[in-house]
Design a protein around this motif. Structure first.
Motif, PDB file in Angstrom:
ATOM      1  N   ARG A 150       0.856  -1.190   0.000  1.00  0.00           N
ATOM      2  CA  ARG A 150       0.000   0.000   0.000  1.00  0.00           C
ATOM      3  C   ARG A 150       0.888   1.234   0.000  1.00  0.00           C
ATOM      4  O   ARG A 150       1.996   1.226   0.529  1.00  0.00           O
ATOM      5  N   LYS A 151       0.371   2.300  -0.571  1.00  0.00           N
ATOM      6  CA  LYS A 151       1.156   3.525  -0.740  1.00  0.00           C
ATOM      7  C   LYS A 151       1.712   4.045   0.586  1.00  0.00           C
ATOM      8  O   LYS A 151       2.884   4.386   0.710  1.00  0.00           O
ATOM      9  N   TYR A 152       0.879   4.098   1.629  1.00  0.00           N
ATOM     10  CA  TYR A 152       1.346   4.617   2.914  1.00  0.00           C
ATOM     11  C   TYR A 152       2.367   3.674   3.560  1.00  0.00           C
ATOM     12  O   TYR A 152       3.295   4.124   4.231  1.00  0.00           O
ATOM     13  N   VAL A 153       2.214   2.359   3.355  1.00  0.00           N
ATOM     14  CA  VAL A 153       3.181   1.405   3.902  1.00  0.00           C
ATOM     15  C   VAL A 153       4.525   1.613   3.231  1.00  0.00           C
ATOM     16  O   VAL A 153       5.567   1.671   3.883  1.00  0.00           O
ATOM     17  N   ARG A 154       4.526   1.737   1.920  1.00  0.00           N
ATOM     18  CA  ARG A 154       5.778   1.960   1.183  1.00  0.00           C
ATOM     19  C   ARG A 154       6.422   3.276   1.613  1.00  0.00           C
ATOM     20  O   ARG A 154       7.622   3.366   1.793  1.00  0.00           O
TER      21      ARG A 154
ATOM     22  N   TYR B 158       6.222   5.033   4.523  1.00  0.00           N
ATOM     23  CA  TYR B 158       6.801   5.020   5.866  1.00  0.00           C
ATOM     24  C   TYR B 158       7.846   3.927   6.052  1.00  0.00           C
ATOM     25  O   TYR B 158       8.637   3.977   6.998  1.00  0.00           O
ATOM     26  N   ARG B 159       7.870   2.961   5.175  1.00  0.00           N
ATOM     27  CA  ARG B 159       8.819   1.841   5.274  1.00  0.00           C
ATOM     28  C   ARG B 159      10.257   2.337   5.395  1.00  0.00           C
ATOM     29  O   ARG B 159      11.017   1.857   6.232  1.00  0.00           O
ATOM     30  N   ASP B 160      10.638   3.304   4.589  1.00  0.00           N
ATOM     31  CA  ASP B 160      12.016   3.798   4.613  1.00  0.00           C
ATOM     32  C   ASP B 160      12.361   4.464   5.948  1.00  0.00           C
ATOM     33  O   ASP B 160      13.471   4.330   6.445  1.00  0.00           O
ATOM     34  N   PHE B 161      11.406   5.163   6.539  1.00  0.00           N
ATOM     35  CA  PHE B 161      11.647   5.798   7.840  1.00  0.00           C
ATOM     36  C   PHE B 161      11.845   4.746   8.932  1.00  0.00           C
ATOM     37  O   PHE B 161      12.717   4.880   9.792  1.00  0.00           O
ATOM     38  N   VAL B 162      11.030   3.698   8.890  1.00  0.00           N
ATOM     39  CA  VAL B 162      11.142   2.629   9.884  1.00  0.00           C
ATOM     40  C   VAL B 162      12.446   1.854   9.676  1.00  0.00           C
ATOM     41  O   VAL B 162      13.123   1.505  10.639  1.00  0.00           O
ATOM     42  N   LEU B 163      12.822   1.617   8.435  1.00  0.00           N
ATOM     43  CA  LEU B 163      14.106   0.964   8.152  1.00  0.00           C
ATOM     44  C   LEU B 163      15.269   1.798   8.687  1.00  0.00           C
ATOM     45  O   LEU B 163      16.207   1.266   9.285  1.00  0.00           O
TER      46      LEU B 163
END
Length: 83
Positions: free
Chosen positions: A60-64, A66-71
């Motif tokens: 999903r767009k929001y998952v993609r 925020y994924r980089d911030f969490v990584l």
């Protein structure tokens, strides 16, 4: 956010459930407030399993987003000698 230096090292537990794009900023500020041996808990650090998904996985767009911030947070925590 508590800024007073007399609070440094005075918290046993801190839980962060906020804007993921600032988790690393929160960590940098909170690490001084938690006592040695205390715990900082970050919500969504596995981020729906997306952290281990291949780069081209359908997310999903929001998952993609925020994924980089969490990584970034997880990588920083892994090399932080205070953690």
């Amino acid at each position: 956010m508590v800024e007073d230096a007399k609070c440094h090292g005075s918290f046993d537990f801190i839980f962060v459930d906020a804007d993921k794009d600032n988790y690393l900023n929160y960590h940098q500020r909170l690490i001084d407030l938690v006592r040695i041996g205390g715990v900082i808990g970050y919500d969504n650090t596995l981020w729906n399993g997306s952290l281990v998904a291949p780069p081209d996985a359908p997310l999903r767009k929001y998952v993609r987003y925020y994924r980089d911030f969490v990584l970034e947070l997880n990588k920083a925590l892994a090399i932080d000698p205070r953690v």
